[in-house]
Write an enzyme that holds these catalytic residues in place. Structure first.
Site, PDB file in Angstrom:
ATOM      1  N   ARG A 161       0.858  -1.177   0.000  1.00  0.00           N
ATOM      2  CA  ARG A 161       0.000   0.000   0.000  1.00  0.00           C
ATOM      3  C   ARG A 161       0.901   1.237   0.000  1.00  0.00           C
ATOM      4  O   ARG A 161       2.067   1.172   0.405  1.00  0.00           O
ATOM      5  CB  ARG A 161      -0.896   0.032   1.236  1.00  0.00           C
ATOM      6  CG  ARG A 161      -1.854  -1.145   1.369  1.00  0.00           C
ATOM      7  CD  ARG A 161      -2.674  -1.000   2.652  1.00  0.00           C
ATOM      8  NE  ARG A 161      -3.678  -2.056   2.800  1.00  0.00           N
ATOM      9  CZ  ARG A 161      -3.501  -3.175   3.480  1.00  0.00           C
ATOM     10  NH1 ARG A 161      -2.342  -3.379   4.087  1.00  0.00           N
ATOM     11  NH2 ARG A 161      -4.462  -4.075   3.573  1.00  0.00           N
ATOM     12  N   HIS A 186      -1.756   2.439  -6.078  1.00  0.00           N
ATOM     13  CA  HIS A 186      -2.544   1.229  -5.857  1.00  0.00           C
ATOM     14  C   HIS A 186      -2.724   0.425  -7.139  1.00  0.00           C
ATOM     15  O   HIS A 186      -3.031  -0.765  -7.088  1.00  0.00           O
ATOM     16  CB  HIS A 186      -3.899   1.577  -5.243  1.00  0.00           C
ATOM     17  CG  HIS A 186      -3.957   1.315  -3.775  1.00  0.00           C
ATOM     18  ND1 HIS A 186      -3.057   1.868  -2.886  1.00  0.00           N
ATOM     19  CD2 HIS A 186      -4.781   0.533  -3.027  1.00  0.00           C
ATOM     20  CE1 HIS A 186      -3.343   1.449  -1.666  1.00  0.00           C
ATOM     21  NE2 HIS A 186      -4.364   0.637  -1.723  1.00  0.00           N
ATOM     22  N   LYS A 205      -2.566  -2.199   7.775  1.00  0.00           N
ATOM     23  CA  LYS A 205      -3.808  -1.850   8.452  1.00  0.00           C
ATOM     24  C   LYS A 205      -4.042  -2.765   9.647  1.00  0.00           C
ATOM     25  O   LYS A 205      -3.697  -3.946   9.625  1.00  0.00           O
ATOM     26  CB  LYS A 205      -4.986  -1.957   7.482  1.00  0.00           C
ATOM     27  CG  LYS A 205      -5.004  -0.878   6.407  1.00  0.00           C
ATOM     28  CD  LYS A 205      -6.250  -0.977   5.544  1.00  0.00           C
ATOM     29  CE  LYS A 205      -6.302   0.145   4.524  1.00  0.00           C
ATOM     30  NZ  LYS A 205      -7.506   0.058   3.671  1.00  0.00           N
ATOM     31  N   ARG A 263      -0.175  -2.160  -6.958  1.00  0.00           N
ATOM     32  CA  ARG A 263      -0.568  -3.172  -5.965  1.00  0.00           C
ATOM     33  C   ARG A 263      -1.644  -4.086  -6.553  1.00  0.00           C
ATOM     34  O   ARG A 263      -1.577  -5.313  -6.409  1.00  0.00           O
ATOM     35  CB  ARG A 263      -1.083  -2.483  -4.706  1.00  0.00           C
ATOM     36  CG  ARG A 263      -1.679  -3.406  -3.644  1.00  0.00           C
ATOM     37  CD  ARG A 263      -2.004  -2.590  -2.398  1.00  0.00           C
ATOM     38  NE  ARG A 263      -2.984  -3.210  -1.519  1.00  0.00           N
ATOM     39  CZ  ARG A 263      -2.691  -4.069  -0.546  1.00  0.00           C
ATOM     40  NH1 ARG A 263      -1.448  -4.424  -0.347  1.00  0.00           N
ATOM     41  NH2 ARG A 263      -3.645  -4.562   0.225  1.00  0.00           N
ATOM     42  N   TYR A 268     -10.240  -9.788  -6.718  1.00  0.00           N
ATOM     43  CA  TYR A 268      -9.282 -10.046  -7.787  1.00  0.00           C
ATOM     44  C   TYR A 268      -9.649 -11.294  -8.592  1.00  0.00           C
ATOM     45  O   TYR A 268      -9.180 -11.442  -9.715  1.00  0.00           O
ATOM     46  CB  TYR A 268      -7.872 -10.178  -7.206  1.00  0.00           C
ATOM     47  CG  TYR A 268      -7.400  -8.893  -6.569  1.00  0.00           C
ATOM     48  CD1 TYR A 268      -7.044  -7.802  -7.349  1.00  0.00           C
ATOM     49  CD2 TYR A 268      -7.350  -8.748  -5.187  1.00  0.00           C
ATOM     50  CE1 TYR A 268      -6.634  -6.611  -6.772  1.00  0.00           C
ATOM     51  CE2 TYR A 268      -6.943  -7.566  -4.608  1.00  0.00           C
ATOM     52  CZ  TYR A 268      -6.589  -6.506  -5.399  1.00  0.00           C
ATOM     53  OH  TYR A 268      -6.199  -5.321  -4.823  1.00  0.00           O
ATOM     54  N   HIS A 277      -4.743  -8.601   3.764  1.00  0.00           N
ATOM     55  CA  HIS A 277      -6.187  -8.476   3.946  1.00  0.00           C
ATOM     56  C   HIS A 277      -6.635  -9.299   5.154  1.00  0.00           C
ATOM     57  O   HIS A 277      -6.275 -10.467   5.286  1.00  0.00           O
ATOM     58  CB  HIS A 277      -6.934  -8.978   2.710  1.00  0.00           C
ATOM     59  CG  HIS A 277      -6.817  -8.066   1.530  1.00  0.00           C
ATOM     60  ND1 HIS A 277      -7.052  -8.481   0.231  1.00  0.00           N
ATOM     61  CD2 HIS A 277      -6.497  -6.748   1.447  1.00  0.00           C
ATOM     62  CE1 HIS A 277      -6.882  -7.457  -0.586  1.00  0.00           C
ATOM     63  NE2 HIS A 277      -6.540  -6.399   0.130  1.00  0.00           N
TER      64      HIS A 277
END
Length: 307
Positions: A150, A244, A174, A247, A279, A270
């Site tokens: 990210r 992004h 995150k 990414r 995806y 994630h």
């Protein structure tokens, strides 16, 4: 001052002084609550405690018809629920009419990606090896695509987070989740070239940031976005490049070649597999195009005249 405005002002004061929310967050709350206030006043209501669930549903339906998306409506409902929670706590309301009301779901937008040829063209485009900024930009792009970072993760990297011997890096993403990620050979080579010239910009030996600006300070998000867009233009790409996108391309290309959704989830950091599954839709689109272009029955269907 109307009853709506007075009650809202007290709530915002509470958020600012007690909960100490940021000015940006307070602006969002204030804007959302003003929007709802206008619609409720049009229905003749005299204050927040007078609203019923059907009034809040009307607000959501009206704004949705005007084009407000699902995510924006979810945030607006969250603002309203928070206000009623405060009014209940203060004894100024008897219920929370926004509870149980949900926003319409927005169609999930598929992320934009580059195909492998476009990525190779971007990363292999000739650059001036005597220009520290060009070497820095190449290293950033290689690292985005090599490790699926990210933007905030790349900006947080320090020199000691890269293990050149192990060809890996450690990053905190995150939810404060730490990931140990591989770094590909082209990215390592680009990083070594950048690190060789980094002291020309980072004259302060105490600066730990891996990527620094011309002034020798840690790069900011806007600078990276602008530099990547510039690199894409110079390479002749016909689409706007943002961090992004590299990414997303990393994730899509891995899935196309491996189909290992769990591994891609871990690499991207994630928390939920459902986030990574977007995806698979991109991968299906790619397979569908291949099928339509190559399968004999698909070609026959597309070329035979209709009866």
């Amino acid at each position: 001052m109307s009853a709506f405005a007075e009650q809202t002002a007290h709530y915002l004061h509470h958020l600012r002084t007690v909960r100490q929310l940021s000015a940006h967050t307070l602006d969002n709350y204030s804007r959302d609550l003003r929007t709802v206030t206008t619609l409720l006043e049009e229905r003749g209501l005299q204050g927040w405690p007078a609203a019923a669930p059907q009034d809040i549903r009307m607000v959501v339906a009206t704004l949705h018809r005007r084009g407000l998306g699902g995510k924006s409506l979810q945030r607006l409902l969250s603002s309203v629920r928070g206000l009623y929670g405060y009014l209940l706590q203060e004894g100024l309301a008897r219920n929370n009419p926004a509870l149980g009301i949900s926003a319409p779901k927005s169609p999930r937008r598929l992320p934009h990606t580059l195909d492998p040829d476009a990525v190779n063209h971007l990363l292999d485009h000739p650059r001036d090896d005597n220009d520290p900024l060009q070497l820095r930009d190449r290293a950033m792009m290689e690292l985005f695509y090599s490790s699926g970072l990210r933007l905030a993760e790349l900006l947080s990297l320090d020199i000691d987070t890269i293990d050149q011997q192990d060809a890996s890096l450690v990053v905190t993403g995150k939810g404060k989740r730490t990931r140990h990620l591989p770094v590909g050979a082209p990215a390592l080579a680009a990083l070594r070239k950048w690190l060789a010239v980094r002291p020309l910009l980072a004259r302060d030996g105490g600066e730990k940031a891996l990527f620094v600006s011309q002034r020798g300070q840690r790069l900011g998000a806007r600078s990276v976005q602008q530099r990547l867009a510039r690199q894409a233009r110079e390479a002749g790409l016909d689409q706007h490049l943002h961090p992004h996108m590299l990414r997303h391309s990393f994730a899509t290309h891995l899935l196309e070649s491996s189909s290992d959704l769990r591994a891609v989830q871990e690499l991207l950091g994630h928390a939920n597999l459902s986030t990574t599954q977007i995806y698979t839709h991109l991968d299906f689109q790619h397979l569908a195009r291949v099928y339509d272009g190559a399968h004999p029955r698909a070609r026959k269907k597309n070329t035979e005249p209709e009866e």
